[in-house]
Design a protein around this motif. Structure first.
Motif, short mmCIF file in Angstrom:
data_model
loop_
_atom_site.label_atom_id
_atom_site.label_comp_id
_atom_site.label_asym_id
_atom_site.label_seq_id
_atom_site.Cartn_x
_atom_site.Cartn_y
_atom_site.Cartn_z
N TYR A 31 -6.45 -4.97 5.62
CA TYR A 31 -6.08 -3.86 6.50
C TYR A 31 -7.06 -3.76 7.67
O TYR A 31 -6.66 -3.59 8.82
N GLY A 33 -8.85 -6.11 9.00
CA GLY A 33 -8.57 -7.21 9.93
C GLY A 33 -7.40 -6.89 10.84
O GLY A 33 -7.45 -7.10 12.05
N LEU A 34 -6.33 -6.36 10.24
CA LEU A 34 -5.16 -5.98 11.04
C LEU A 34 -5.51 -4.90 12.05
O LEU A 34 -5.11 -4.95 13.21
N HIS A 39 -7.53 -12.08 13.33
CA HIS A 39 -6.55 -12.90 12.63
C HIS A 39 -7.17 -13.83 11.58
O HIS A 39 -6.47 -14.68 11.03
N ASN A 40 -8.45 -13.71 11.33
CA ASN A 40 -9.13 -14.66 10.44
C ASN A 40 -8.48 -14.66 9.04
O ASN A 40 -8.44 -13.64 8.37
N PRO A 41 -8.00 -15.84 8.59
CA PRO A 41 -7.32 -15.89 7.29
C PRO A 41 -8.26 -15.70 6.10
O PRO A 41 -7.78 -15.53 4.97
N LEU A 42 -9.56 -15.69 6.33
CA LEU A 42 -10.49 -15.41 5.22
C LEU A 42 -10.21 -14.05 4.59
O LEU A 42 -10.57 -13.80 3.45
N TYR A 43 -9.55 -13.16 5.37
CA TYR A 43 -9.32 -11.79 4.89
C TYR A 43 -7.96 -11.61 4.22
O TYR A 43 -7.69 -10.54 3.69
N SER A 44 -7.14 -12.63 4.29
CA SER A 44 -5.77 -12.41 3.79
C SER A 44 -5.17 -13.60 3.05
O SER A 44 -4.16 -13.46 2.38
N ASP A 45 -5.78 -14.78 3.17
CA ASP A 45 -5.19 -15.99 2.59
C ASP A 45 -6.16 -16.56 1.55
O ASP A 45 -7.12 -17.26 1.90
N TYR A 48 -6.79 -20.40 1.72
CA TYR A 48 -7.67 -20.77 2.85
C TYR A 48 -9.11 -20.43 2.51
O TYR A 48 -10.02 -21.23 2.74
N GLN A 52 -12.64 -22.93 1.80
CA GLN A 52 -13.92 -22.81 2.51
C GLN A 52 -15.09 -22.57 1.56
O GLN A 52 -16.22 -22.34 2.01
N GLY A 53 -14.79 -22.54 0.25
CA GLY A 53 -15.88 -22.39 -0.72
C GLY A 53 -16.05 -20.98 -1.25
O GLY A 53 -16.99 -20.74 -2.03
N LEU A 54 -15.20 -20.06 -0.83
CA LEU A 54 -15.28 -18.69 -1.36
C LEU A 54 -14.44 -18.58 -2.63
O LEU A 54 -13.58 -19.42 -2.90
N TRP B 4 0.72 -13.47 10.59
CA TRP B 4 -0.43 -12.83 11.23
C TRP B 4 -1.54 -13.82 11.52
O TRP B 4 -2.18 -13.78 12.56
N TYR B 8 -4.43 -18.36 14.22
CA TYR B 8 -5.88 -18.57 14.12
C TYR B 8 -6.21 -20.04 14.41
O TYR B 8 -5.51 -20.94 13.94
#
Lengths: 172, 159
Positions: A31, A33-34, A39-45, A48, A52-54, B4, B8
């Motif tokens: 939310y 991020g929106l 748009h960083n996909p680290l927050y929603s995908d 992805y 990246q190692g998370l 969304w 990116y």
């Protein structure tokens, strides 16, 4: 009379502790991020993020420092429902100085965050136009249920006298 | 990726090629009242200063005030969009300069001032874009960050 009264000086060392009633979750970061337009996909995908190692999705870094979400305080008449030192310094206007964040790791949805705020220092100085300034330096640490240090936040609030200070020996 | 996030970028700065003096690609964002309401919700900060036209008029302000904490979020976004997911902003400092009001456009810029083994230091600023598209009054300055390179998370994740 100086803005730095004994009552104000005695605030040094004051602490407030707020613990979230539940894990942070993934929705809060998505939310944020929106809302910001990030748009960083680290927050929603999660896929992805794992690539990246998370462990999975995380939240935008500064969100952990928004203490209101943990505070569970009632809304005041101006709509504010969060951490404040409730300082009322008559004859001044309040100015925010800035923030200094240190991030130790990314937030995980399973983190249950505790924010611990403290007033570190209260000082008085006079600005170039001769107005006294009361400077409140405070800091917060954000930890999780295992004691992991997530982030630190130092901030400064300044109360600037509306009238210039009266020099010693000068009539008010 | 979702709709969304599909815009990116997939290519980012070559960390090994970064040198002192490099400019960070600027980030510009117009902060409308709807954005401010969304931000107020996301941060649980519902102070009327950030959305209530009648309230700010009573305070003789020209408009609803953009929450200053959003500058920090934008600066992190600018750095991450440039450096990619294998980077971690470990330190971020900013000083407030002027209020920003609903509908104004912010421009974040930065320059690399130090390159070390595995990290860089960047100085930045946030300004309001004036009607001619130039840098107007400062919203936040000076600002600075230390960014760790080659890692998606901070040192605290190693525990």
């Amino acid at each position: 009379m100086s803005l730095l009264t004994p009552e104000i000086a005695a605030l040094e060392g004051t602490q407030r502790v707020y613990t979230a009633p539940e894990p942070f979750g993934g929705a809060a970061g998505r939310y944020f991020g929106l809302a910001v337009g990030d748009h960083n996909p680290l927050y929603s995908d999660p896929e992805y993020a794992r690539a990246q190692g998370l462990d999975g999705v995380t939240a935008p870094l500064t969100l952990v420092c928004e203490t209101n979400q943990y505070a569970d305080l009632p809304m005041d008449p101006e709509g504010y429902a969060g951490h404040t030192w409730q300082l009322d310094v008559p004859g001044t206007r309040q100015v925010r100085g800035g923030n200094s964040y240190t991030f130790h790791r990314r937030l995980r949805p399973s983190d249950v965050v505790t924010a611990t705020w403290a007033i570190d220092q209260v000082t008085s100085k006079t600005n170039r136009s001769g107005h006294e300034m009361l400077v409140i330096a405070s800091s917060a640490t954000y930890t999780n249920q295992d004691g992991d240090l997530l982030a630190e936040n130092a901030e400064t609030i300044i109360f600037v006298a509306l009238e210039p200070a009266v020099a010693a020996g000068e009539k008010a | 990726m979702s709709t969304w996030t599909e815009s990116y970028p997939t290519e980012f700065a070559d960390h090994a090629a970064i040198t002192v003096g490099d400019q960070v690609p600027p980030l510009e964002r117009t902060i409308g009242l709807t954005d401010m309401v969304a931000y107020a919700g996301a941060t649980w900060d519902w102070h009327k200063l950030h959305y209530d036209a009648e309230y700010v008029a009573e305070k003789k302000l020209p408009g609803a005030i953009v929450d200053g904490q959003v500058y920090g979020a934008l600066l992190v976004e600018m750095l991450q969009d440039w450096l990619g997911p294998q980077s971690f902003v470990s330190k971020l400092d900013f000083s407030f300069r002027n209020l920003v009001f609903a509908g104004e456009t912010l421009r974040c810029t930065g320059e690399v001032v130090e390159v070390a083994e595995g990290s860089i230091r960047v100085t930045m600023q946030v300004v309001v874009v004036d009607e001619d598209g130039n840098d107007g009054r400062a919203a936040a300055a000076p600002c600075s960050a230390v960014v760790l390179l080659g890692t998606s998370d901070g040192p605290g994740a190693q525990k």
